[in-house]
Design an enzyme around this catalytic site. Structure first.
Site, PDB file in Angstrom:
ATOM      1  CG  ASP A  67      17.003   9.685   5.173  1.00  0.00           C
ATOM      2  OD1 ASP A  67      17.912   9.652   6.168  1.00  0.00           O
ATOM      3  OD2 ASP A  67      16.942   8.818   4.356  1.00  0.00           O
ATOM      4  CB  SER A 156      22.709   9.956  25.204  1.00  0.00           C
ATOM      5  OG  SER A 156      22.432   9.073  26.395  1.00  0.00           O
ATOM      6  CE1 TYR A 169      21.261   6.281  21.245  1.00  0.00           C
ATOM      7  CE2 TYR A 169      22.247   6.062  23.795  1.00  0.00           C
ATOM      8  CZ  TYR A 169      21.386   6.863  22.872  1.00  0.00           C
ATOM      9  OH  TYR A 169      20.970   7.990  23.110  1.00  0.00           O
ATOM     10  CE  LYS A 173      22.692   9.668  20.418  1.00  0.00           C
ATOM     11  NZ  LYS A 173      22.189  10.648  19.636  1.00  0.00           N
TER      12      LYS A 173
END
Length: 309
Positions: A67, A156, A169, A173
């Site tokens: 985890d 990304s 998000y 990133k």
């Protein structure tokens, strides 16, 4: 300090991949498991999923629960990997999920928790694994005669360009990219530790299914012509995902980045769409800087402050 030179992947390289149970992580895990000499440490929070998709009976494959938000879990997984294979050559920080919706919704407690969770997993999870990976690459690997290794941090196209409805998000990133670039300048060249940002674009995974969290709709953004609603409609359109590349092609790009015997680049878009988008964004940034140059209060005859790398 001199710059780091090329990286040569050992023929019996040990890869540790987070988030190996689905998507690009699974595609890369399968690629490594199928390699005749490379070895794999496949990790996920749920080991039962890994047992269903990987050849766990192979002596070259180890599956371990991990985890990324739990530092003790990370340490335990790395200890298991080192006891089994003696070293880890390539760390791939792939675990993460998306969060779509109106950022202003995070004023509500339940949505604030979702926003913090995407930061905790996507950013802090990557940080947690990377910091422990540095110790392994620097201190443990040399005990086996193999100096250093590579850390691939998967971000990304959304780690360089931003789109409506994805603020948290993007925040995670973008943060991973800054952290990775910073750490890459911290490590000594003689440690032979290389870091790289992998930047996938649209990829055929379950990222937009189980891998996507949703913020509650905010009434101020409900109009159909609101930018975030356009993105949602585009994602739901039947043909959209048909334009995405396969997870296998993204995995192959990761493998080629490490295995080609050349210097590890700072960042690698894994598909043409991502490369083109990031290239255009970089050019837009350059034009934007040219457009605001006159707004800065400076004298071009003044000496430049050069920060040593």
């Amino acid at each position: 300090m001199t710059s780091k030179g090329p990286y040569n992947l050992p023929s019996d390289a040990v890869w540790l991949i987070t988030g190996s149970s689905a998507g690009m992580g699974l595609a890369l895990a399968k690629l490594i498991a199928a390699h005749p000499t490379n070895r794999l440490v496949a990790t996920a929070r749920n080991l039962s999923k890994l047992a269903q998709v990987l050849p766990i009976d192979s002596p070259r494959v180890l599956t371990v629960a991990l985890d990324v938000t739990d530092e003790e879990s990370i340490a335990s997984a790395l200890d298991s990997a080192l006891k089994t294979f003696g070293r880890i050559d390539v760390f791939v920080n792939n675990a993460g999920f998306g969060l779509l919706g109106d950022a202003e919704s995070a004023l509500q407690p339940e949505d604030k928790a979702k926003a913090r969770s995407v930061m905790e997993t996507n950013y802090w999870g990557t940080v947690n694994v990377t910091l422990q990976a540095l110790r392994v690459l620097r201190d443990e690997n040399p005990k086996t005669g193999q100096q250093g290794g590579v850390i691939l941090n998967v971000t990304s196209v959304g780690g360089f360009s931003a789109y409506p409805g994805n603020a948290f998000y993007h925040a995670a990133k973008f943060a991973v990219e800054g952290f990775t670039l910073g750490i890459s300048k911290d490590v000594r060249p003689d440690w032979n530790i290389h870091l790289c940002i992998m930047q996938p674009g649209g990829t055929k995974t379950d990222f937009l299914g189980e891998g996507l969290g949703l913020l509650s709709p905010h009434p101020a953004y409900k109009a159909p012509d609101t930018p975030a609603r356009f993105i949602e409609a585009w994602l739901k359109a039947p043909g959209t995902r048909e334009t995405f590349v396969s997870a296998e092609s993204a995995a192959e790009a990761m493998y080629r980045t490490v295995s080609r015997g050349k210097a590890i680049p700072d960042r690698v878009p894994t598909d043409y769409s991502s490369w083109k988008t990031i290239r255009e964004e970089a050019e837009n940034i350059g034009r934007g800087l040219d457009g605001v140059k006159e707004l800065g209060l400076w004298d071009e005859s003044s000496p430049l402050v050069i920060i040593p790398e």
